[in-house]
Design a protein around this motif. Structure first.
Motif, PDB file in Angstrom:
ATOM      1  N   LYS A 273       0.670  -1.313  -0.051  1.00  0.00           N
ATOM      2  CA  LYS A 273      -0.025  -0.023   0.029  1.00  0.00           C
ATOM      3  C   LYS A 273       0.963   1.329  -0.048  1.00  0.00           C
ATOM      4  CE  LYS A 273      -4.006  -2.098   2.267  1.00  0.00           C
ATOM      5  NZ  LYS A 273      -5.051  -1.730   3.249  1.00  0.00           N
ATOM      6  N   GLU A 274       0.286   2.154  -0.389  1.00  0.00           N
ATOM      7  CA  GLU A 274       0.777   3.739  -0.377  1.00  0.00           C
ATOM      8  C   GLU A 274       0.981   4.139   1.127  1.00  0.00           C
ATOM      9  OE1 GLU A 274      -0.166   5.159  -4.736  1.00  0.00           O
ATOM     10  OE2 GLU A 274      -0.714   6.458  -2.909  1.00  0.00           O
ATOM     11  N   ARG A 275       2.026   4.969   1.200  1.00  0.00           N
ATOM     12  CA  ARG A 275       2.295   5.740   2.578  1.00  0.00           C
ATOM     13  C   ARG A 275       1.184   6.551   2.874  1.00  0.00           C
ATOM     14  NH1 ARG A 275       7.526   8.938   2.792  1.00  0.00           N
ATOM     15  NH2 ARG A 275       6.034  10.249   1.460  1.00  0.00           N
ATOM     16  N   GLU A 276       0.578   6.756   3.989  1.00  0.00           N
ATOM     17  CA  GLU A 276      -0.525   7.448   4.155  1.00  0.00           C
ATOM     18  C   GLU A 276      -0.138   8.030   5.661  1.00  0.00           C
ATOM     19  OE1 GLU A 276      -4.178   5.515   5.436  1.00  0.00           O
ATOM     20  OE2 GLU A 276      -3.353   3.885   6.615  1.00  0.00           O
ATOM     21  N   LYS A 277      -0.682   9.427   5.523  1.00  0.00           N
ATOM     22  CA  LYS A 277      -0.569  10.262   6.909  1.00  0.00           C
ATOM     23  C   LYS A 277      -1.679   9.684   8.017  1.00  0.00           C
ATOM     24  CE  LYS A 277      -3.191  14.057   4.683  1.00  0.00           C
ATOM     25  NZ  LYS A 277      -3.471  15.122   4.158  1.00  0.00           N
ATOM     26  N   VAL A 278      -0.961  10.005   9.439  1.00  0.00           N
ATOM     27  CA  VAL A 278      -1.580   9.494  10.297  1.00  0.00           C
ATOM     28  C   VAL A 278      -1.898  10.685  11.174  1.00  0.00           C
ATOM     29  CG1 VAL A 278      -1.727   8.168  12.447  1.00  0.00           C
ATOM     30  CG2 VAL A 278      -0.548   7.232  10.467  1.00  0.00           C
ATOM     31  N   ALA A 279      -1.071  11.561  11.606  1.00  0.00           N
ATOM     32  CA  ALA A 279      -1.307  12.597  12.529  1.00  0.00           C
ATOM     33  C   ALA A 279      -0.010  13.460  12.436  1.00  0.00           C
ATOM     34  CB  ALA A 279      -1.409  12.228  13.951  1.00  0.00           C
ATOM     35  N   ALA A 280      -0.192  14.614  12.742  1.00  0.00           N
ATOM     36  CA  ALA A 280       0.607  15.726  12.812  1.00  0.00           C
ATOM     37  C   ALA A 280       0.424  16.589  14.010  1.00  0.00           C
ATOM     38  CB  ALA A 280       0.812  16.505  11.291  1.00  0.00           C
ATOM     39  N   ILE A 281       1.579  17.511  14.301  1.00  0.00           N
ATOM     40  CA  ILE A 281       1.280  18.484  15.122  1.00  0.00           C
ATOM     41  C   ILE A 281       2.394  19.566  14.941  1.00  0.00           C
ATOM     42  CG2 ILE A 281       3.150  17.373  16.974  1.00  0.00           C
ATOM     43  CD1 ILE A 281       1.336  18.373  19.161  1.00  0.00           C
ATOM     44  N   SER A 282       1.958  20.724  15.268  1.00  0.00           N
ATOM     45  CA  SER A 282       2.714  21.934  15.186  1.00  0.00           C
ATOM     46  C   SER A 282       3.698  22.167  16.221  1.00  0.00           C
ATOM     47  CB  SER A 282       1.824  23.411  14.728  1.00  0.00           C
ATOM     48  OG  SER A 282       2.652  24.498  14.994  1.00  0.00           O
ATOM     49  N   THR A 283       5.083  22.199  16.055  1.00  0.00           N
ATOM     50  CA  THR A 283       5.788  22.172  17.278  1.00  0.00           C
ATOM     51  C   THR A 283       5.641  23.445  17.927  1.00  0.00           C
ATOM     52  OG1 THR A 283       7.729  22.534  15.850  1.00  0.00           O
ATOM     53  CG2 THR A 283       7.509  20.336  16.347  1.00  0.00           C
ATOM     54  N   ARG A 284       5.434  24.699  17.101  1.00  0.00           N
ATOM     55  CA  ARG A 284       5.424  26.052  17.879  1.00  0.00           C
ATOM     56  C   ARG A 284       4.181  26.317  18.605  1.00  0.00           C
ATOM     57  NH1 ARG A 284      10.110  28.231  15.316  1.00  0.00           N
ATOM     58  NH2 ARG A 284      11.168  26.302  14.546  1.00  0.00           N
ATOM     59  N   GLY A 285       2.797  25.867  17.773  1.00  0.00           N
ATOM     60  CA  GLY A 285       1.524  26.141  18.263  1.00  0.00           C
ATOM     61  C   GLY A 285       0.664  25.171  19.090  1.00  0.00           C
ATOM     62  N   GLY A 286       1.149  23.830  18.666  1.00  0.00           N
ATOM     63  CA  GLY A 286       0.175  22.750  19.294  1.00  0.00           C
ATOM     64  C   GLY A 286      -0.691  22.352  18.437  1.00  0.00           C
ATOM     65  N   SER A 287      -1.103  23.025  17.520  1.00  0.00           N
ATOM     66  CA  SER A 287      -2.390  22.435  16.640  1.00  0.00           C
ATOM     67  C   SER A 287      -1.935  20.977  16.137  1.00  0.00           C
ATOM     68  CB  SER A 287      -2.457  23.477  15.318  1.00  0.00           C
ATOM     69  OG  SER A 287      -2.885  24.891  15.865  1.00  0.00           O
ATOM     70  N   THR A 288      -3.084  20.390  16.168  1.00  0.00           N
ATOM     71  CA  THR A 288      -2.878  18.802  15.914  1.00  0.00           C
ATOM     72  C   THR A 288      -3.895  18.687  14.550  1.00  0.00           C
ATOM     73  OG1 THR A 288      -4.766  18.196  17.361  1.00  0.00           O
ATOM     74  CG2 THR A 288      -2.620  18.085  18.090  1.00  0.00           C
ATOM     75  N   TYR A 289      -3.423  17.530  13.954  1.00  0.00           N
ATOM     76  CA  TYR A 289      -4.408  17.106  12.484  1.00  0.00           C
ATOM     77  C   TYR A 289      -4.108  15.555  12.548  1.00  0.00           C
ATOM     78  CZ  TYR A 289      -2.751  21.809  11.509  1.00  0.00           C
ATOM     79  OH  TYR A 289      -2.609  23.237  11.368  1.00  0.00           O
ATOM     80  N   TYR A 290      -5.337  15.075  12.201  1.00  0.00           N
ATOM     81  CA  TYR A 290      -5.632  13.734  12.266  1.00  0.00           C
ATOM     82  C   TYR A 290      -6.293  13.187  10.840  1.00  0.00           C
ATOM     83  CZ  TYR A 290      -4.811  13.737  17.446  1.00  0.00           C
ATOM     84  OH  TYR A 290      -4.068  14.027  18.414  1.00  0.00           O
ATOM     85  N   ALA A 291      -5.769  11.987  10.474  1.00  0.00           N
ATOM     86  CA  ALA A 291      -6.641  11.259   9.511  1.00  0.00           C
ATOM     87  C   ALA A 291      -7.789  10.847   9.973  1.00  0.00           C
ATOM     88  CB  ALA A 291      -5.674  10.093   8.951  1.00  0.00           C
ATOM     89  N   ASP A 292      -8.806  10.740   9.011  1.00  0.00           N
ATOM     90  CA  ASP A 292     -10.141  10.302   9.379  1.00  0.00           C
ATOM     91  C   ASP A 292     -10.016   8.920  10.145  1.00  0.00           C
ATOM     92  OD1 ASP A 292     -11.961  12.154   6.828  1.00  0.00           O
ATOM     93  OD2 ASP A 292     -11.140  12.858   8.787  1.00  0.00           O
ATOM     94  N   SER A 293      -9.149   8.004   9.674  1.00  0.00           N
ATOM     95  CA  SER A 293      -9.300   6.714   9.919  1.00  0.00           C
ATOM     96  C   SER A 293      -8.800   6.470  11.352  1.00  0.00           C
ATOM     97  CB  SER A 293      -8.370   6.041   8.877  1.00  0.00           C
ATOM     98  OG  SER A 293      -6.958   6.346   8.932  1.00  0.00           O
ATOM     99  N   VAL A 294      -8.323   7.499  12.012  1.00  0.00           N
ATOM    100  CA  VAL A 294      -7.636   7.307  13.293  1.00  0.00           C
ATOM    101  C   VAL A 294      -8.409   8.322  14.427  1.00  0.00           C
ATOM    102  CG1 VAL A 294      -5.506   6.536  12.226  1.00  0.00           C
ATOM    103  CG2 VAL A 294      -5.668   8.935  13.072  1.00  0.00           C
ATOM    104  N   LYS A 295      -8.998   9.190  13.835  1.00  0.00           N
ATOM    105  CA  LYS A 295      -9.646  10.166  14.756  1.00  0.00           C
ATOM    106  C   LYS A 295     -10.373   9.657  16.015  1.00  0.00           C
ATOM    107  CE  LYS A 295     -10.104  14.328  11.529  1.00  0.00           C
ATOM    108  NZ  LYS A 295     -10.994  15.135  10.948  1.00  0.00           N
ATOM    109  N   GLY A 296     -10.352   9.974  16.773  1.00  0.00           N
ATOM    110  CA  GLY A 296     -10.724   9.456  18.073  1.00  0.00           C
ATOM    111  C   GLY A 296     -10.375   8.153  18.771  1.00  0.00           C
ATOM    112  N   ARG A 297      -9.257   7.683  18.226  1.00  0.00           N
ATOM    113  CA  ARG A 297      -8.447   6.543  18.654  1.00  0.00           C
ATOM    114  C   ARG A 297      -7.034   6.893  18.952  1.00  0.00           C
ATOM    115  NH1 ARG A 297      -7.701   2.238  15.543  1.00  0.00           N
ATOM    116  NH2 ARG A 297      -7.806   3.365  13.409  1.00  0.00           N
ATOM    117  N   PHE A 298      -6.572   7.595  18.049  1.00  0.00           N
ATOM    118  CA  PHE A 298      -5.027   8.039  18.213  1.00  0.00           C
ATOM    119  C   PHE A 298      -4.970   9.465  18.747  1.00  0.00           C
ATOM    120  CE2 PHE A 298      -3.095   5.187  14.671  1.00  0.00           C
ATOM    121  CZ  PHE A 298      -3.947   4.041  15.318  1.00  0.00           C
ATOM    122  N   THR A 299      -3.871   9.673  19.755  1.00  0.00           N
ATOM    123  CA  THR A 299      -3.584  11.068  20.087  1.00  0.00           C
ATOM    124  C   THR A 299      -2.043  11.339  19.829  1.00  0.00           C
ATOM    125  OG1 THR A 299      -5.274  10.810  21.646  1.00  0.00           O
ATOM    126  CG2 THR A 299      -3.733  12.515  21.984  1.00  0.00           C
TER     127      THR A 299
END
Length: 125
Positions: A42-68
């Motif tokens: 399978k292709e590489r897919e993004k899971v989550a990200a965080i801004s190191t300066r502001g702390g904003s977080t981003y999640y793939a729909d497939s992991v929302k609510g399960r991963f932090t």
């Protein structure tokens, strides 16, 4: 120069939890840190990200609510707490860093200029 070292992977049963860690040398030079995964064939897919300066977080729909995703700036460490794991979460998980752009661009474009070697996560049913 940023060096990323992942740890914490392993084998768990469905419904279990794991916490991945990524130690980043040169942490202070990063704007965005993220987790990606790639399963065999399978292709590489993004899971989550965080801004190191502001702390904003981003999640793939497939992991929302399960991963932090979280960070410890003092330790220069990125974490991914994974709960309620499913067999489809099985993959090699990679830590990535962007030292040029913050997460809104990095997450959308998935362009990160530094990558770790990965840690394997296997979830059995």
């Amino acid at each position: 120069q940023v060096q990323l070292v992942e740890s914490g992977g392993g084998s768990v049963q469905a419904g279990g939890s794991l916490r991945l860690s990524c130690t980043a040398s040169g942490y202070s030079s990063t704007y965005c840190l993220g987790w990606f995964r790639q399963a065999p064939g399978k292709e590489r897919e993004k899971v989550a990200a965080i801004s190191t300066r502001g702390g904003s977080t981003y999640y793939a729909d497939s992991v929302k609510g399960r991963f932090t995703i979280s960070q410890d700036n003092a330790k220069g460490t990125l974490y991914l707490q994974m709960n309620s794991l499913k067999p489809e979460d099985t993959a090699m998980y990679y830590c990535a860093a962007d030292t040029e752009y913050d997460c809104p661009l990095s997450w959308r474009s998935t362009r990160f200029n530094y990558w770790g070697l990965g840690t394997q996560v296997t979830v059995s049913s």
